[in-house]
Design a protein around this motif. Sequence first.
Motif, PDB file in Angstrom:
ATOM      1  N   SER A   1       0.793  -1.230  -0.102  1.00  0.00           N
ATOM      2  CA  SER A   1      -0.043  -0.051   0.099  1.00  0.00           C
ATOM      3  C   SER A   1       0.979   1.160  -0.087  1.00  0.00           C
ATOM      4  O   SER A   1       1.884   1.115   0.656  1.00  0.00           O
ATOM      5  N   PRO A   2       0.359   2.209  -0.583  1.00  0.00           N
ATOM      6  CA  PRO A   2       1.374   3.513  -0.808  1.00  0.00           C
ATOM      7  C   PRO A   2       1.337   4.203   0.500  1.00  0.00           C
ATOM      8  O   PRO A   2       0.306   4.050   1.282  1.00  0.00           O
ATOM      9  N   SER A   3       2.238   5.124   1.004  1.00  0.00           N
ATOM     10  CA  SER A   3       2.470   5.819   2.018  1.00  0.00           C
ATOM     11  C   SER A   3       1.246   6.851   1.921  1.00  0.00           C
ATOM     12  O   SER A   3       0.878   7.213   0.869  1.00  0.00           O
ATOM     13  N   PHE A   4       0.949   7.391   3.010  1.00  0.00           N
ATOM     14  CA  PHE A   4      -0.487   8.200   3.077  1.00  0.00           C
ATOM     15  C   PHE A   4       0.027   9.367   4.116  1.00  0.00           C
ATOM     16  O   PHE A   4       0.647   9.053   5.219  1.00  0.00           O
ATOM     17  N   ALA A   5      -0.505  10.490   3.758  1.00  0.00           N
ATOM     18  CA  ALA A   5      -0.698  11.774   4.896  1.00  0.00           C
ATOM     19  C   ALA A   5      -1.278  11.500   6.012  1.00  0.00           C
ATOM     20  O   ALA A   5      -2.255  10.800   6.266  1.00  0.00           O
ATOM     21  N   SER A   6      -0.613  11.881   7.217  1.00  0.00           N
ATOM     22  CA  SER A   6      -1.124  11.498   8.567  1.00  0.00           C
ATOM     23  C   SER A   6      -1.261  12.874   9.554  1.00  0.00           C
ATOM     24  O   SER A   6      -0.578  12.942  10.438  1.00  0.00           O
TER      25      SER A   6
ATOM     26  N   GLY B   1     -12.193  13.578   9.732  1.00  0.00           N
ATOM     27  CA  GLY B   1     -11.745  13.775   8.384  1.00  0.00           C
ATOM     28  C   GLY B   1     -10.298  13.636   8.048  1.00  0.00           C
ATOM     29  O   GLY B   1      -9.957  13.227   6.806  1.00  0.00           O
ATOM     30  N   HIS B   2      -9.560  13.725   8.907  1.00  0.00           N
ATOM     31  CA  HIS B   2      -8.241  13.595   8.847  1.00  0.00           C
ATOM     32  C   HIS B   2      -7.718  12.338   8.515  1.00  0.00           C
ATOM     33  O   HIS B   2      -6.481  11.949   8.223  1.00  0.00           O
ATOM     34  N   LEU B   3      -8.548  11.234   8.648  1.00  0.00           N
ATOM     35  CA  LEU B   3      -8.154   9.855   8.669  1.00  0.00           C
ATOM     36  C   LEU B   3      -8.240   9.432   6.912  1.00  0.00           C
ATOM     37  O   LEU B   3      -8.127   8.457   6.604  1.00  0.00           O
ATOM     38  N   GLN B   4      -9.131  10.535   6.101  1.00  0.00           N
ATOM     39  CA  GLN B   4      -9.467  10.111   4.755  1.00  0.00           C
ATOM     40  C   GLN B   4      -8.052   9.695   4.172  1.00  0.00           C
ATOM     41  O   GLN B   4      -8.232   8.868   3.323  1.00  0.00           O
ATOM     42  N   PRO B   5      -6.959  10.126   4.072  1.00  0.00           N
ATOM     43  CA  PRO B   5      -5.818   9.990   3.342  1.00  0.00           C
ATOM     44  C   PRO B   5      -5.595   8.493   3.479  1.00  0.00           C
ATOM     45  O   PRO B   5      -5.270   7.633   2.516  1.00  0.00           O
ATOM     46  N   ALA B   6      -5.864   7.921   4.607  1.00  0.00           N
ATOM     47  CA  ALA B   6      -5.542   6.454   4.609  1.00  0.00           C
ATOM     48  C   ALA B   6      -6.530   5.486   3.880  1.00  0.00           C
ATOM     49  O   ALA B   6      -6.244   4.669   3.462  1.00  0.00           O
ATOM     50  N   TRP B   7      -7.750   5.938   3.998  1.00  0.00           N
ATOM     51  CA  TRP B   7      -9.001   5.205   3.186  1.00  0.00           C
ATOM     52  C   TRP B   7      -8.547   5.464   1.968  1.00  0.00           C
ATOM     53  O   TRP B   7      -8.901   4.392   1.234  1.00  0.00           O
ATOM     54  N   ASP B   8      -8.384   6.538   1.368  1.00  0.00           N
ATOM     55  CA  ASP B   8      -7.972   6.653  -0.140  1.00  0.00           C
ATOM     56  C   ASP B   8      -6.849   5.674  -0.525  1.00  0.00           C
ATOM     57  O   ASP B   8      -6.856   5.099  -1.352  1.00  0.00           O
TER      58      ASP B   8
ATOM     59  N   LYS C   1      -4.272   9.387  14.801  1.00  0.00           N
ATOM     60  CA  LYS C   1      -3.874   9.912  13.571  1.00  0.00           C
ATOM     61  C   LYS C   1      -4.232   8.711  12.489  1.00  0.00           C
ATOM     62  O   LYS C   1      -4.419   7.456  13.014  1.00  0.00           O
ATOM     63  N   ALA C   2      -4.121   9.069  11.258  1.00  0.00           N
ATOM     64  CA  ALA C   2      -4.308   7.781  10.372  1.00  0.00           C
ATOM     65  C   ALA C   2      -3.257   6.957  10.512  1.00  0.00           C
ATOM     66  O   ALA C   2      -3.595   5.805  10.565  1.00  0.00           O
ATOM     67  N   ASN C   3      -1.895   7.195  10.854  1.00  0.00           N
ATOM     68  CA  ASN C   3      -0.856   6.197  11.332  1.00  0.00           C
ATOM     69  C   ASN C   3      -0.572   6.556  12.676  1.00  0.00           C
ATOM     70  O   ASN C   3       0.052   7.635  13.144  1.00  0.00           O
ATOM     71  N   VAL C   4      -0.997   5.748  13.514  1.00  0.00           N
ATOM     72  CA  VAL C   4      -0.871   6.230  14.986  1.00  0.00           C
ATOM     73  C   VAL C   4       0.481   5.909  15.428  1.00  0.00           C
ATOM     74  O   VAL C   4       0.600   6.037  16.538  1.00  0.00           O
ATOM     75  N   PHE C   5       1.388   5.234  14.529  1.00  0.00           N
ATOM     76  CA  PHE C   5       2.785   5.028  14.864  1.00  0.00           C
ATOM     77  C   PHE C   5       3.713   6.207  14.519  1.00  0.00           C
ATOM     78  O   PHE C   5       4.837   6.115  14.773  1.00  0.00           O
TER      79      PHE C   5
END
Length: 471
Positions: free
Chosen positions: A84-89, A102-109, A311-315
């Motif tokens: 999976s590609p990297s995404f903004a978090s 809505g800040h989680l949308q990049p992960a869903w996309d 955040k979208a990436n909790v790590f």
Amino acid sequence: MGSLTNGNTNLQTSPRNDEISVIMVPFPAQGHLNQMLQLSCHISSYGIPVHYAGSAVFNRQARLRVNALNPTDVDKINFQDLSSPSFASPPPVPDPSKKFPGHLQPAWDAAMSMAEPLGDFMRSLALKYRRVVIIHDPLIASLVKDVATIPNAESYAFVCISAYCQVKFLLEMMGRTCPIPRLRELPPIATTISDDLFYFIGLQDEGMSLRSGDIINTCRSIEGPFLEILESKEVAGDLKSWAIGPLIPATAKSESRHEIFKWLDKQAARSVIFATFGTTTTLTKQEVEVIAEGLERSGQKFIWVVREADKANVFEGEARRVELPAGFEERIGERGVVVRGWAPQPEILAHPSTGGFMSHCGWNSCNESMKMGVPIAAWPMHSDQPTNAVLVTEVLRVGLPVRKWGAETGEVVTVEMVEDAVRRLIASDEGGEVRKRAEELAAVLRGATEEGGASRLEMDSFIAHITRRDD
């Protein structure tokens, strides 16, 4: 479901479950990851190999935050990392006018790109097994579109919301009038989510059209009338469905005991209110102050989980530290405990000292609270939560509202509302009646998920269906 290690003896040995393989495809958000992992463990208990397929980040998150499941059951699940590609978090924004994360949308996309590697994985298993069963979240259905090209594969949607909310959502999407008056009064689902997610949901239609049925994380004993609507010819067509929940174990388990239990063990039975608002709620400074003062004024004992939304990436990076009013913790002393970070919610709800739960009413939290017999002080924020809050407080009557949901959606929660909800739930005759109903409901739910219960029988039926021989 009860003890996952026992499963169903007959189904484990006949038909040959080693001829079947299951792929779970979760939506990358905590509440969905958690429920899908619970379902994975239940299916695995029947002797069927289960593969939990997602990006490495979210597979890691699911494993890190195993709530109440037996670690040995989780160890039996095969976690399949898909490229999976990297995404903004970006950090969450505490916006009181739009609680949706809505800040989680990049992960869903970014997740939409996993269709090709998932298709390759499906085809590889299809060469090894008589049948490959794909169970996907409706919000990520487009990923499984290759099921249409694999002769020995079939897909099912796993509904992670209440049947009550699913009725409202489906009928609104179909442009049909809802037969339940109270649901018609509530604001449209579209107003409780972002425009981006509403569009994203529309992208899943093709994948949903390929499914062979629905699995729903609810219990027919409590949501029977709403399941009947979902299963009607007008809504479901010829699709099969199984109500198999609540999936959360009745006895919460943990590898290590959290420090909070040393304090809880000292408290009187049902004297503590547990306050937390899930992984996707970002409280404003004013809301934090309102909760703090409301808890302080109530005079009741409490545990309050104070943490930033995921955040979208909790790590990635550090979460913002939520600031409490000056002197709050000193004034509270031993009467309350503030927890920063991850808290073992099912275990806290299962503790005999816990007498109430101030909650956002996500379906995970509702199921955990109902199965443990703990009444809810409902403060919904977004998505399915407002509808779940109405189900809990008005239909099942196992909770009280902090704020009501309806035409007055803009209503601001005040200190007095928090104080009143806590006192009513913990220290009033009304709260005692609500608690009694919650305990009665818990007995029904526990019975439904034990051997011979309604939900267990439907799980057995689903397993029999996917392991069937068509010849």
